[in-house]
Enzyme design. Structure first.
Site, PDB file in Angstrom:
ATOM      1  CB  SER A  17     -11.888 -44.299 -69.464  1.00  0.00           C
ATOM      2  OG  SER A  17     -12.059 -44.004 -68.111  1.00  0.00           O
ATOM      3  CG  HIS A  25     -12.237 -45.265 -73.863  1.00  0.00           C
ATOM      4  ND1 HIS A  25     -11.088 -45.957 -73.612  1.00  0.00           N
ATOM      5  CD2 HIS A  25     -12.113 -44.095 -73.196  1.00  0.00           C
ATOM      6  CE1 HIS A  25     -10.303 -45.254 -72.793  1.00  0.00           C
ATOM      7  NE2 HIS A  25     -10.923 -44.119 -72.525  1.00  0.00           N
ATOM      8  CG  ASN A  37      -7.272 -46.576 -69.702  1.00  0.00           C
ATOM      9  OD1 ASN A  37      -6.239 -46.083 -70.161  1.00  0.00           O
ATOM     10  ND2 ASN A  37      -8.409 -45.921 -69.655  1.00  0.00           N
TER      11      ASN A  37
END
Ligand code: T1G
Length: 684
Positions: A411, A432, A482
């Site tokens: 990730s 991912h 993220n």
């Protein structure tokens, strides 16, 4: 320019045929062609009936969305359909593929509708922030009844031809040779005296006394799902008008509601997403005809939650999976998780027993890397440690056939560093997945410096096959999603030290349209994830919360206190702990206005998105929108962070960030954002 619509005269039946690839969208030329075709049929005394059908893969799949927001051209669809419906000769729509939106409205304006069993029929306008604006909200309830019309217009999901026949939307299913069957059906009905006219029908409409109950029940059942969206309620108002008013009046309500939606930001945002999702699949600098690698067998390293969820994507698409684990016990546990997930799908009616069995039958497990040798794609989903991943990729490199794709589900770790642990960096890519991997649609495809075009193009094409929405990301910490999550979390955690309450911050996010806020998310995921688990070592608020057993929903308390049905309420204990830590850090306390929470948590995300674009870590701003819509629940009716910034005004975003620059030194203002704001430009 030749018309995309032609006519064929079959003795006493005129067939009007549209051929406007890829989906026979009802652009101006098609509308003109339909109008001319009807006119030709009426002018020819020898013609007893008129068939409307399409060449190519589908019946009309709707208005041409690319025309929206531009000056109207050619005859309007409502006018063409009113003429069609007034035709004194019977009209028959012959449906294959997906009769959607304006396409189904064409069919509703016909006297009859026949379809092949594989066809689907629907009015998905609500997914574009719109409603059927060519009489559909008035004709559909008159043909299928108000309850079904509500389901179809408010949620926009298509129904099968079989279900359509059951509801009276389709008059007959024809197995094959739709064109021939349509002509035969036309002759059959031409012999009749009168023909059903959708807008004149009342047999399916409810008694006046029942109307309130129907709409109250529908709202009661579905209100939550419509929260924040304008279009669902507008569709409901139009369907109610069909139940309560004569057609001519109801269609005026439809027109007004349609224009309000069409000119509103929510529809602009959702039409943007329609094209953004399709654009994301395109890789600007990879030739369209790049040869793809044939993926016949997939290997997955790791049978944990992620490995199991990832495996299900391929198993459900009929692609065999071999899962590798360190022990037979771990394999057994992993297989059990997948089996239980499939059992849940069967129980929930999302798949049949046979489909679930078929998927499990092509799952195999092994503890030996040699068994992965013939896999065409291997995805590792092991512990997020660079050393562990390098070890796994080294083993894969020595066991797996040349030409296979080696993918990491990391990730945030550096794909180039992982690729360097192999002799084939061109074969290495990031895939991912988002947890739960068998449900979340987003897939970030991380392109390493050496990832080959064939590997990238193959993974992008495969993503669509397994039902994912894939976005290409560059190699940077957190890729796209993220990386943008980080400023949001950091600012939220700083704000509670300045006096904002976690529940106030979460409220601002939920009011904005997120399913939950950052602290609710932490409680759901678990505050103990990544905690060192040494209760005596208390160096942060999070340490103290974990040491006090406040791990989140799983322990009945986290930032919130939870009741037995996991309903959270603000915690006095947490409030006191925060105050203690704020005092320890000698942070002055103040009231933090909602506007500041939005500016510091959401504007910083836009800024990070601009930096991602500046660095080339995303191909385009709309890709960033797709990531946040499909991966993190950003509210669809705003179009995603970058579209929302466009609609908010980039100058407003910059001003909001500059206002808090002193409190946010961590987030330098993106030059691209500043420049665009100064020039009055937008990202999309
Ligand atoms: N208008 C313009 N282009 C369209 C289009 C449309 N309606 N539908 C698809 N395309 C393009 C799409 O952008 C892509 O282009 C290509 O066709 C293939 O699409 C008055 C106001 C039909 C189920 O909402 O749901 O009617 O990327 O990749 O996966 O009341 O397309 O190749 O350049 O999606 O096989 C209502 C939208 C419109 C249906 C096929 N209709 N389309 O799916 O192919 S509003 C819709 C779809 C309306 C009226 C109202 C799907 C599909 P490119 P694709 P697919």
């Amino acid at each position: 320019m030749t018309s995309p619509v032609r006519t064929e005269l079959h003795d006493d039946v005129l067939v009007v045929i549209s051929d406007n690839p890829p989906v026979n969208a009802l652009g101006a030329a098609v509308r003109q062609g339909l109008k001319d075709g009807i006119k030709e049929g009426l002018a020819n005394d020898g013609v007893k009936a008129i068939v409307i059908r399409c060449d190519g893969r589908t019946f009309h799949a709707g208005a041409d969305i690319t025309e929206f927001g531009k000056p109207p051209m050619g005859p309007s669809l409502p006018d063409v359909l009113d003429e069609m419906e007034r035709a004194p000769k019977p009209t028959i729509a012959a449906i294959h593929g997906t009769a959607l939106g304006g396409g189904l409205e064409v069919a509703l304006a016909c006297n009859y509708r026949i379809a092949v069993p594989s066809a689907k029929l629907g009015v998905p306008e609500v997914k574009l922030g719109l409603l059927p604006g060519a009489g559909g909200t008035q004709r559909l309830p008159r043909v299928v009844g108000v309850e079904q019309a509500l389901e179809m217009t408010v949620f926009g999901n298509p129904i099968s031809a079989k279900a359509a026949e059951a509801s009276g939307l389709v008059d007959r299913l024809v197995e094959d040779d739709l064109a021939g069957a349509a002509i035969a059906f036309a002759r059959e009905v031409a012999a009749k005296g009168d023909h059903p006219v959708s807008s004149a029908r009342t047999d399916k409409l409810p008694d006046a006394a029942a109307i309130d109950g129907i709409f109250e029940a529908f709202t009661q059942k579905n209100g939550r799902k419509m929260r924040g969206f304008d279009a669902p309620a507008a569709n409901m108002r139009c369907v109610r008008a069909a139940a309560e008013m004569p057609y001519e009046q109801g269609v005026k309500v439809e027109r007004e509601e349609f224009m309000k939606l069409m000119t509103g930001d929510q529809s602009k945002a959702q039409r943007h997403l329609f094209f953004a999702e399709r654009q994301a699949a395109k890789i600007d600098d990879v030739p369209k005809d790049t040869p793809l690698i044939d993926i016949k067998k997939v290997g997955i390293i790791g049978a944990g939650t992620m490995g199991g969820g990832i495996a299900m994507n391929f198993l459900s698409a009929g692609i065999p999976v071999t899962t590798l684990e360190m022990s037979d016990d771990a394999l057994e546990r992993g297989r059990g998780v997948v089996g239980r997930n499939y059992a849940g799908n069967v129980k929930g009616g999302r798949m049949t027993e046979a489909q679930a069995k078929g998927a499990m039958d092509i799952w195999t497990g092994t503890t030996d890397y040699a068994d992965l040798a013939d896999c065409d794609l291997i995805i590792e989903a092991v512990f997020e440690s660079m050393d562990v991943k390098k070890d796994v990729f080294g083993k894969l490199d020595s066991h797996v056939k040349q030409g296979a794709i080696l993918a990491s589900n990391t990730s945030y770790l550096n794909i180039d560093e992982i690729a360097a642990a192999t002799s084939r960096p061109d074969a290495v890519v990031g895939m991912h997945f988002f947890s739960p991997a068998n449900i979340m649609k987003l897939l970030e495809v991380v392109r390493g410096a050496k990832t080959s075009d064939a590997v990238l193009a193959t993974v992008m094409a495969l993503s669509k096959k397994i039902g994912k929405v894939a976005v290409v990301a560059g190699v940077c910490d957190g890729f796209i999603g993220n990386r943008m999550l980080k400023p949001r979390q950091v600012e939220a955690n700083k704000l509670i030290m300045e006096g904002a309450k976690p529940w106030d911050i979460d409220r601002v996010f939920v009011e904005f349209g997120f399913p939950m806020g950052p602290f609710q998310m932490s409680d759901l995921a678990g505050l103990d994830i990544g905690w060192h688990r040494d209760e005596s070592r208390i160096e942060t608020l999070r340490d103290e919360l974990c040491a006090a057993g406040r791990w989140g929903q799983k322990t009945g308390k986290g930032f919130y206190d939870y009741d037995d049905s996991r309903r959270g309420s603000p915690s006095d204990e947490v409030e006191a702990l925060i105050a203690k830590w704020a005092e320890k850090e000698s942070r002055p306390q103040r009231h933090v206005p909602d506007e500041e929470i939005r500016e510091r948590c959401l504007y910083t995300m836009v800024n990070e998105g601009a930096l991602i674009l500046e660095e080339g870590m995303a191909q385009r701003a709309s890709d960033i929108d797709v990531v946040w819509i499909y991966g993190y629940g950003w509210p669809r009716y705003t179009g995603g962070p970058m579209m929302w910034a466009d609609l908010t005004g980039l100058d407003v975003i910059v001003a909001g960030l500059e206002k808090h620059a002193a409190e946010m030194p961590e987030w330098p203002l993106s030059q691209m954002l500043k420049d665009k704001a100064a020039k009055g430009e937008t990202f999309n």
